[in-house]
Write an enzyme that holds these catalytic residues in place. Structure first.
Site, mmCIF file in Angstrom:
data_model
loop_
_atom_site.group_PDB
_atom_site.id
_atom_site.type_symbol
_atom_site.label_atom_id
_atom_site.label_comp_id
_atom_site.label_asym_id
_atom_site.label_seq_id
_atom_site.Cartn_x
_atom_site.Cartn_y
_atom_site.Cartn_z
ATOM 1 N N MET A 167 0.837 -1.201 0.000
ATOM 2 C CA MET A 167 0.000 0.000 0.000
ATOM 3 C C MET A 167 0.874 1.254 0.000
ATOM 4 O O MET A 167 0.396 2.354 0.308
ATOM 5 C CB MET A 167 -0.938 0.001 1.215
ATOM 6 C CG MET A 167 -1.916 -1.175 1.174
ATOM 7 S SD MET A 167 -3.434 -0.871 2.057
ATOM 8 C CE MET A 167 -2.824 -0.566 3.700
ATOM 9 N N GLY A 168 2.148 1.094 -0.336
ATOM 10 C CA GLY A 168 3.026 2.259 -0.400
ATOM 11 C C GLY A 168 3.509 2.687 0.970
ATOM 12 O O GLY A 168 3.479 1.915 1.926
ATOM 13 N N GLY A 228 11.001 -2.799 5.603
ATOM 14 C CA GLY A 228 10.265 -4.072 5.552
ATOM 15 C C GLY A 228 9.855 -4.383 4.126
ATOM 16 O O GLY A 228 10.159 -5.461 3.586
ATOM 17 N N HIS A 229 9.196 -3.436 3.474
ATOM 18 C CA HIS A 229 8.795 -3.631 2.084
ATOM 19 C C HIS A 229 10.027 -3.865 1.199
ATOM 20 O O HIS A 229 10.014 -4.728 0.318
ATOM 21 C CB HIS A 229 8.086 -2.384 1.539
ATOM 22 C CG HIS A 229 6.857 -1.977 2.288
ATOM 23 N ND1 HIS A 229 6.818 -0.879 3.109
ATOM 24 C CD2 HIS A 229 5.608 -2.503 2.319
ATOM 25 C CE1 HIS A 229 5.612 -0.732 3.619
ATOM 26 N NE2 HIS A 229 4.854 -1.715 3.171
ATOM 27 N N GLY A 279 5.005 -10.391 3.966
ATOM 28 C CA GLY A 279 5.741 -10.293 5.228
ATOM 29 C C GLY A 279 5.072 -11.092 6.335
ATOM 30 O O GLY A 279 3.843 -11.106 6.455
ATOM 31 N N LYS A 285 5.195 -10.173 9.222
ATOM 32 C CA LYS A 285 4.676 -9.128 10.123
ATOM 33 C C LYS A 285 3.145 -9.199 10.177
ATOM 34 O O LYS A 285 2.545 -9.065 11.231
ATOM 35 C CB LYS A 285 5.163 -7.780 9.612
ATOM 36 C CG LYS A 285 4.302 -6.591 9.919
ATOM 37 C CD LYS A 285 4.746 -5.950 11.189
ATOM 38 C CE LYS A 285 4.000 -4.721 11.629
ATOM 39 N NZ LYS A 285 2.834 -4.321 10.933
ATOM 40 N N GLN A 339 -2.689 -12.387 7.760
ATOM 41 C CA GLN A 339 -2.862 -12.104 6.331
ATOM 42 C C GLN A 339 -2.124 -13.136 5.476
ATOM 43 O O GLN A 339 -2.665 -13.645 4.484
ATOM 44 C CB GLN A 339 -2.327 -10.704 6.041
ATOM 45 C CG GLN A 339 -2.167 -10.363 4.573
ATOM 46 C CD GLN A 339 -1.805 -8.902 4.391
ATOM 47 O OE1 GLN A 339 -2.642 -8.029 4.580
ATOM 48 N NE2 GLN A 339 -0.558 -8.622 4.041
HETATM 49 P P1 AMP Z 1 1.428 -3.053 3.410
HETATM 50 O O1 AMP Z 1 1.969 -1.967 2.538
HETATM 51 O O2 AMP Z 1 1.336 -2.691 4.843
HETATM 52 O O3 AMP Z 1 0.171 -3.669 2.859
HETATM 53 O O4 AMP Z 1 2.514 -4.211 3.361
HETATM 54 C C1 AMP Z 1 2.919 -4.790 2.152
HETATM 55 C C2 AMP Z 1 3.728 -6.027 2.433
HETATM 56 O O5 AMP Z 1 4.886 -5.683 3.191
HETATM 57 C C3 AMP Z 1 2.962 -7.070 3.242
HETATM 58 O O6 AMP Z 1 3.267 -8.370 2.749
HETATM 59 C C4 AMP Z 1 3.510 -6.873 4.619
HETATM 60 O O7 AMP Z 1 3.437 -8.036 5.435
HETATM 61 C C5 AMP Z 1 4.953 -6.535 4.315
HETATM 62 N N1 AMP Z 1 5.558 -5.846 5.454
HETATM 63 C C6 AMP Z 1 5.128 -4.707 6.073
HETATM 64 N N2 AMP Z 1 5.908 -4.419 7.129
HETATM 65 C C7 AMP Z 1 6.851 -5.388 7.185
HETATM 66 C C8 AMP Z 1 7.957 -5.651 8.046
HETATM 67 N N3 AMP Z 1 8.246 -4.868 9.077
HETATM 68 N N4 AMP Z 1 8.702 -6.748 7.807
HETATM 69 C C9 AMP Z 1 8.426 -7.570 6.767
HETATM 70 N N5 AMP Z 1 7.405 -7.379 5.912
HETATM 71 C C10 AMP Z 1 6.632 -6.292 6.110
#
Ligand code: AMP
Length: 291
Positions: A39-40, A45-46, A159, A161, A165
């Site tokens: 989601m940007g 992490g991303h 992730g 995290k 999900q």
């Molecule tokens: P989001 O943008 O929050 O939807 O996250 C996109 C992807 O990045 C998802 O697969 C999350 O699980 C992963 N992600 C977000 N934060 C982390 C993190 N701290 N460590 C590893 N993966 C992450």
């Protein structure tokens, strides 16, 4: 030309399909397209997911789409951080060839959500975050299936995290027989242990200082269990410590089977201990896998 110059941005679905179609035509479908849905508001992490995809796949597609369908009416859809230009630069540096950046009207007729929905099984969703975010996993599974159908990746990176999900997506891929390998990536943390999250920017200085305690408590539960304490006792100690964090409102601290997410009352490997709660208005989640 370096990878920075090669990253392309596509907004439309037809163009995205054409790009993918050209790879098929070139005979490059085998094991070659890694996909990282996001989601940007990208952080390390991303970027770790993108870098891993770049190591393992010939082509890497990152999607950046703040999905309205997965936000509840009182959640932060409107204010969710949007930092596209910066994200694009980071995607380039991490080795993505393509950023898919559709608008809400591209993915949904009404710009809000799909009438046909992917509803994940209740045993995965009527617990943990699913209780506090009704409809969230339906929104996530629906958009991820749509993105999978548009991008046609061979591997997709998620992730740990967002552990629940990950379980929901794995199950969807199994149940729909999708020819996509789901690759879990361990949680990336700040030096003090706080799991990186796009929402951490909302934490004020005091909350930011307190937040790493979630990870410390998860580690303590793991250590207590491996030292022979009962799971119930270890979780109870954890809950007490959490209730002592000023301003923290615990939603759950639970242990589950690492694949089925069945709630456990006795330790059994592999299991995952998951935590969620609100620090002020910021919802934090974290977990630790005990394999
Ligand atoms: P989001 O943008 O929050 O939807 O996250 C996109 C992807 O990045 C998802 O697969 C999350 O699980 C992963 N992600 C977000 N934060 C982390 C993190 N701290 N460590 C590893 N993966 C992450």
């Amino acid at each position: 030309m370096n990878s920075i110059a090669e990253t392309k941005v596509i907004e439309g679905i037809a163009e995205m399909r054409q790009w993918r179609g050209r790879l098929y035509a070139a005979g490059e479908s085998g094991g070659s397209v890694g996909f990282v849905p996001t989601m940007g508001a990208l952080h390390e992490g991303h970027l770790t997911l993108i870098r891993q995809a770049a190591k393992e796949c010939q082509h890497v597609v990152v999607s950046i789409f703040v999905n309205p369908m997965q936000f509840g009416p009182n959640e932060d859809f409107k204010t969710y951080p949007r930092t596209f230009e910066r994200d694009l630069q980071l995607c380039r540096e991490a080795g993505a060839q393509l950023v898919f950046h559709p608008g809400p009207q591209d993915l949904y007729h009404d710009g809000k959500g799909s009438a046909t929905k992917v509803v994940p099984p209740v045993e995965l969703t009527e617990k943990l975050c699913g209780i506090y975010r009704p409809g969230f996993y339906t929104g996530v599974a629906t958009v991820v299936l749509k993105l999978f159908s548009i991008v046609s990746p061979t591997r997709a990176y998620f992730g740990e995290k967002d552990y629940q999900q990950l379980c929901v997506i794995r199950r969807m891929v199994t149940d729909f027989n999708l020819p996509i390998d789901i690759v879990p990536v361990p949680t990336v943390r700040a030096e003090d242990g706080l799991a990186l999250s796009s929402r951490n920017v909302y934490l004020d200085a005091k909350q930011r200082d307190a937040a790493p305690e979630l990870h410390q408590i998860l580690c303590a539960v793991r250590d207590d269990v491996s030292a022979g304490k009962s799971l119930d006792a270890a979780l109870e100690i954890g809950r007490k410590r959490l209730s002592a964090i000023p301003g923290f409102l615990l939603q759950y601290l639970e242990a589950c089977d690492a694949y089925s997410l069945e709630t456990l009352s006795e330790a059994r490997k592999p299991m995952v201990v998951l935590i969620a709660g609100k620090l002020g208005s910021v919802r934090l989640i974290d977990n630790i896998v005990i394999a």
